[in-house]
Every structure is written in C-alpha cells, then in structure tokens.
Motif scaffolding. Structure first.
Motif, mmCIF file in Angstrom:
data_model
loop_
_atom_site.group_PDB
_atom_site.id
_atom_site.type_symbol
_atom_site.label_atom_id
_atom_site.label_comp_id
_atom_site.label_asym_id
_atom_site.label_seq_id
_atom_site.Cartn_x
_atom_site.Cartn_y
_atom_site.Cartn_z
ATOM 1 N N UNK A 62 0.831 -1.209 0.000
ATOM 2 C CA UNK A 62 0.000 0.000 0.000
ATOM 3 C C UNK A 62 0.859 1.249 0.000
ATOM 4 N N UNK A 63 1.887 1.279 0.853
ATOM 5 C CA UNK A 63 2.763 2.455 0.888
ATOM 6 C C UNK A 63 3.499 2.627 -0.434
ATOM 7 N N UNK A 64 3.889 1.528 -1.070
ATOM 8 C CA UNK A 64 4.563 1.626 -2.359
ATOM 9 C C UNK A 64 3.641 2.229 -3.419
ATOM 10 N N UNK A 65 2.373 1.794 -3.437
ATOM 11 C CA UNK A 65 1.413 2.330 -4.411
ATOM 12 C C UNK A 65 1.119 3.799 -4.120
ATOM 13 N N UNK A 66 0.921 4.135 -2.853
ATOM 14 C CA UNK A 66 0.634 5.528 -2.493
ATOM 15 C C UNK A 66 1.811 6.423 -2.869
ATOM 16 N N UNK A 67 3.021 5.954 -2.589
ATOM 17 C CA UNK A 67 4.217 6.719 -2.932
ATOM 18 C C UNK A 67 4.298 6.943 -4.444
ATOM 19 N N UNK A 68 4.103 5.887 -5.224
ATOM 20 C CA UNK A 68 4.192 6.003 -6.677
ATOM 21 C C UNK A 68 3.133 6.959 -7.220
ATOM 22 N N UNK A 69 1.902 6.874 -6.690
ATOM 23 C CA UNK A 69 0.825 7.735 -7.176
ATOM 24 C C UNK A 69 1.111 9.200 -6.881
ATOM 25 N N UNK A 70 1.563 9.494 -5.664
ATOM 26 C CA UNK A 70 1.822 10.887 -5.284
ATOM 27 C C UNK A 70 3.003 11.449 -6.071
ATOM 28 N N UNK B 173 8.097 25.615 -3.450
ATOM 29 C CA UNK B 173 8.030 25.025 -4.783
ATOM 30 C C UNK B 173 6.637 24.729 -5.281
ATOM 31 N N UNK B 174 5.600 25.222 -4.594
ATOM 32 C CA UNK B 174 4.240 24.994 -5.024
ATOM 33 C C UNK B 174 3.733 23.603 -4.672
ATOM 34 N N UNK B 175 2.567 23.267 -5.202
ATOM 35 C CA UNK B 175 1.937 21.986 -4.886
ATOM 36 C C UNK B 175 2.794 20.807 -5.332
ATOM 37 N N UNK B 176 3.490 20.952 -6.456
ATOM 38 C CA UNK B 176 4.322 19.849 -6.956
ATOM 39 C C UNK B 176 5.400 19.488 -5.945
ATOM 40 N N UNK B 177 6.035 20.501 -5.330
ATOM 41 C CA UNK B 177 7.073 20.233 -4.331
ATOM 42 C C UNK B 177 6.481 19.560 -3.103
ATOM 43 N N UNK B 178 5.291 19.994 -2.703
ATOM 44 C CA UNK B 178 4.657 19.387 -1.530
ATOM 45 C C UNK B 178 4.293 17.929 -1.804
ATOM 46 N N UNK B 179 3.756 17.639 -2.987
ATOM 47 C CA UNK B 179 3.454 16.251 -3.336
ATOM 48 C C UNK B 179 4.738 15.415 -3.375
ATOM 49 N N UNK B 180 5.811 16.004 -3.919
ATOM 50 C CA UNK B 180 7.077 15.289 -3.957
ATOM 51 C C UNK B 180 7.586 14.962 -2.562
ATOM 52 N N UNK B 181 7.471 15.930 -1.632
ATOM 53 C CA UNK B 181 7.888 15.697 -0.254
ATOM 54 C C UNK B 181 7.040 14.603 0.389
ATOM 55 N N UNK B 182 5.721 14.640 0.160
ATOM 56 C CA UNK B 182 4.839 13.609 0.716
ATOM 57 C C UNK B 182 5.234 12.229 0.211
ATOM 58 N N UNK B 183 5.495 12.120 -1.083
ATOM 59 C CA UNK B 183 5.886 10.834 -1.651
ATOM 60 C C UNK B 183 7.179 10.313 -1.057
ATOM 61 N N UNK B 184 8.160 11.200 -0.837
ATOM 62 C CA UNK B 184 9.435 10.769 -0.267
ATOM 63 C C UNK B 184 9.280 10.325 1.182
ATOM 64 N N UNK B 185 8.440 11.015 1.941
ATOM 65 C CA UNK B 185 8.209 10.622 3.331
ATOM 66 C C UNK B 185 7.533 9.255 3.414
ATOM 67 N N UNK B 186 6.564 9.023 2.533
ATOM 68 C CA UNK B 186 5.916 7.713 2.503
ATOM 69 C C UNK B 186 6.918 6.649 2.065
ATOM 70 N N UNK B 187 7.804 7.008 1.132
ATOM 71 C CA UNK B 187 8.799 6.048 0.647
ATOM 72 C C UNK B 187 9.749 5.597 1.752
#
Length: 415
Positions: A91-99, A176-190
């Motif tokens: 689940x975390x892998x899928x969530x990370x990839x999607x974000x 960095x806008x929404x893209x940077x925030x999504x990128x940070x979220x994905x890395x934290x989940x990763x």
C-alpha cells in the motif's frame, strides 16, 4: 522478503516496546508515513483550491472517503489473507508512486481537477486496505503485554505527525508549489518501505484451506466471529457510539462555536491545541506505564467523562475555559481510544485481526465523518448548546455500554 518467525513472549517477560528495535523500526515507518499523509492532504487541498472553486475543492477532498468506506471491509479480508506487513508495504509503495507521479505531472503542467480527483480516489482505495493492515500490525511485532504501551507510542506518533506535517507541507508549497509538496509527501511515505521490510513479524500457522475459501466467505466468517465474541462485539459498538458523538462537535462544531462566541481563528486554534495536548498526555501516560489495570472499566469511565466534557464545551464562558475543557476532552478521549485499541488487539484472534480492525475502522473513519454535515446543519437550526449536549449523550452511550456489558467491563490487558 520472508518475515522472520518470532515465538510468543510469555506474559510479563516481553521486552519493553520503547527499547525494542523491532518496534522502533515499525514506529519509525508508521511516523514517516503519517507525516507524509499530512503533507499530502495539505498539498491536495492547496492544489484543489488553486485549480477550481471552493466547492470543487471540497468535492476533491471528500471523494477519497467513498472508496475507503465502500472497500474497507474487503481490505480487512486482504490483510488477513496476505498478512498485514505485506499489505502495508504494498500500500505504501502504491501511495508513494501515485503521489510522486502527480508531483511530476504538476511540475510539467498546471494542476487539473480531474488529476487531483483521480489521485484522491486512488489514495482512498489504497487506504481501504492500508488502514486495516496498519491496525493489525502491532500485535504481530510485539508481545501482548506491550500492546498498551505500543498504542501509547502510536498515539504520540500521530500527534507528532499532525504537528510537524502541516508546517512541512506549507513550507514545501511556499518554496516550490503543490508539486514540491506532493514530492515531499511521496518521499516521506517512501521512507517507510525499507523500514517495514526490516521489521520482523510473528507469523501465523499456515492455513491450508485458505485457497478453497472465497473472499466473501472470509468476510462472512469475520463478521460472524465479531458478532459472537463477548468482548469485541460490544467494544466495537462502544467505539462507534463514541466516535459518532465525538467527531461532529470536535471538528465542524468547534469551528462554529468559536465563530459564534467571537473567539476567532486564534481562539479555535488554542482550543484545538488544548485537545491535542490532552490526547498527547494520555498517549505519553500509556507509553510510560505500559499497562493499566481494569482496562475495560477505565475505558468506559473515560468515555463517559469525555462525553460530559464535550457537552460542557458548548457552555465555556471564555477561550481560557474552552481550552481547559478541550484539554480534558483530549485526555479522556486519548485514554479511552488507546485502551479500546489495545483491548481490540489483545482479545481478537490474530487470524481475524485485519477484519476486526476493518469493522472498527469503518465505524470510526468511514461512517462517523458523516456526522459532520449533520452536526453543522443541526447547529444552524438549534444552536451549539443542544447539538453538543446531544452529541455528548450519543458518545456517553458508548461508555454506558462498556460499563453495562459484564465481559467488556471486566476485560483486562495482559501484563
């Protein structure tokens, strides 16, 4: 990677959870994932507001709740069939990839509502299997005698994630806008994935007949198991009643109360901080103590006390009084929530724990939020006082149930 089999620790000889590297790796993975969730929700709300109207943004934020509510019972079956660790890692892998995919698309182009809505649906669908598996993991990474302490540690992780996640997300949006925030979220989940891979788990005996049963049969068996259980059935009902009475007043109700009293956003923020402080104190108490006697009775009394405090919150004469009452609500709600969670895990057969967690989660995370628009409409008709008192009565019924059902009242946590 094959999980390592660990034998059940004898009662009273479990290694303290806060000194167990296995538990701490799990806690690190859980904390990182929760911080990522907080950053993700802030990024999603910001991007949705930038891409559409407020009503459209609200729809994007709410759409993930639909698959979560519809699929969570099935998610419990998946967690029990395949094991909670495998399900959480997947689940975390899928969530990370999607974000991260959405972050990359937003770097290349402006945010579109359809893209954000699709991400919300994917996130909600994965959450439907993620949440039951997360709830089933603690009983498989430590002994039963440490589950109350682990629930306290989990509560501290949630409070930490709530405090840290939003500022981190806001900083990422500013830089960095929404893209940077999504990128940070994905890395934290990763970050949670390698930590979870390193966690050793107690495996259950192989079920040779699992392949012969359908998922529908497993679901029916799980619901039947809960219905027949003398502790779990009333416990889940008590949790549901407590959440139905709690979610409305402490979310939308508190906002409307602060507006009506002229406390402003700052006053509401102080009240929310008081609640968070109380809940954190309860989690810290369980983390330090590791065990509370008479768990079923204490949980029932805490639910009742918390319900009285919820009703009193509507009549607080000042911001300072509201903060004090909210502190008490947080303390009692945090204590009862941790104890109920520990009782759920210690009294459920591990083979059914995913389905048990799914049923409890459906009530708390799938159905209880539906009380928020109802509470808002009711406050508009009758005012904050009657609605808070009614909600407190509903919450209090959970405490009454816990104290009136003998097996639940006498339920204990293992030492």
């Amino acid at each position: 990677m094959t999980a390592t089999v660990i034998g059940t620790a004898p009662a009273g000889t479990d290694r303290p959870a806060h000194r167990d590297g296995n538990v701490l790796r799990w806690l690190g993975a859980y904390t990182s994932s929760m911080i990522g969730d907080n950053v993700y929700y802030l990024a999603l709300s910001w991007a949705a507001v930038q891409a559409g109207t407020p009503s459209q943004a609200g729809l994007v934020m709410a759409v993930s709740a639909v698959p979560r509510a519809l699929l969570m019972l099935g998610g419990g079956v998946v967690a029990d069939r395949f094991g909670p660790r495998k399900v959480v890692i997947g689940s975390d892998a899928v969530r990370c990839a999607a974000v991260l995919a959405v972050a990359a698309l937003l770097f290349a182009a402006g945010p579109g509502l359809w893209l954000l809505a699709l991400l919300a649906v994917v996130f909600g669908t994965v959450d439907a299997v993620f949440m039951p598996a997360v709830g089933a993991l603690p009983a498989r990474v430590t002994g039963h005698g440490q589950l109350a302490r682990v629930q306290g540690m989990r509560g501290l992780a949630i409070r930490f994630a709530n405090v840290v996640g939003a500022p981190l997300g806001g900083l990422a949006v500013a830089l960095g806008g929404s893209a940077a925030a999504f990128g940070l979220a994905g890395m934290l989940i990763a970050v949670s994935v390698p930590l979870l891979i390193s966690v050793r788990m107690r495996e259950l005996p192989a079920d040779d007949k699992a392949a012969e049963r359908t998922a529908w049969r497993d679901l029916r068996d799980g619901l039947g198991y809960i219905r027949r259980h003398r502790v779990l059935a009333p416990l889940i009902a008590a949790i549901a009643l407590g959440d139905f009475g709690f979610v409305g007043p402490l979310n939308v109700g508190l906002t409307l109360l602060a507006d009506q009293r002229g406390w402003g956003a700052a006053g509401m923020g102080w009240a929310v901080a008081g609640f968070g402080t109380g809940a954190g104190a309860a989690a810290l108490l369980l983390t330090v103590r590791g065990h509370l006697p008479h768990a079923g009775r204490v949980a029932g009394v805490a639910i009742l006390g918390g319900s009285v405090a919820i009703g009193a919150l509507a009549y607080a004469p000042s911001v300072a009084a509201a903060v004090g009452v909210a502190l008490l609500v947080g303390l009692l709600a945090g204590l009862s929530g941790a104890l109920c969670g520990a009782l759920l895990q210690t009294h459920a057969d591990p083979a059914y724990l995913g389905r048990v967690t799914a049923v409890a989660g459906l009530a708390s995370l799938g159905l209880a939020p539906l009380s928020m628009p109802v509470a808002a409409a009711a406050i508009g008709w009758w005012g904050t006082g009657p609605v808070f008192v009614t909600s407190a009565a509903v919450c209090g019924l959970g405490g009454v149930l816990a104290l009136c059902v003998r097996d639940l009242r006498r339920a204990e946590l293992p030492r």
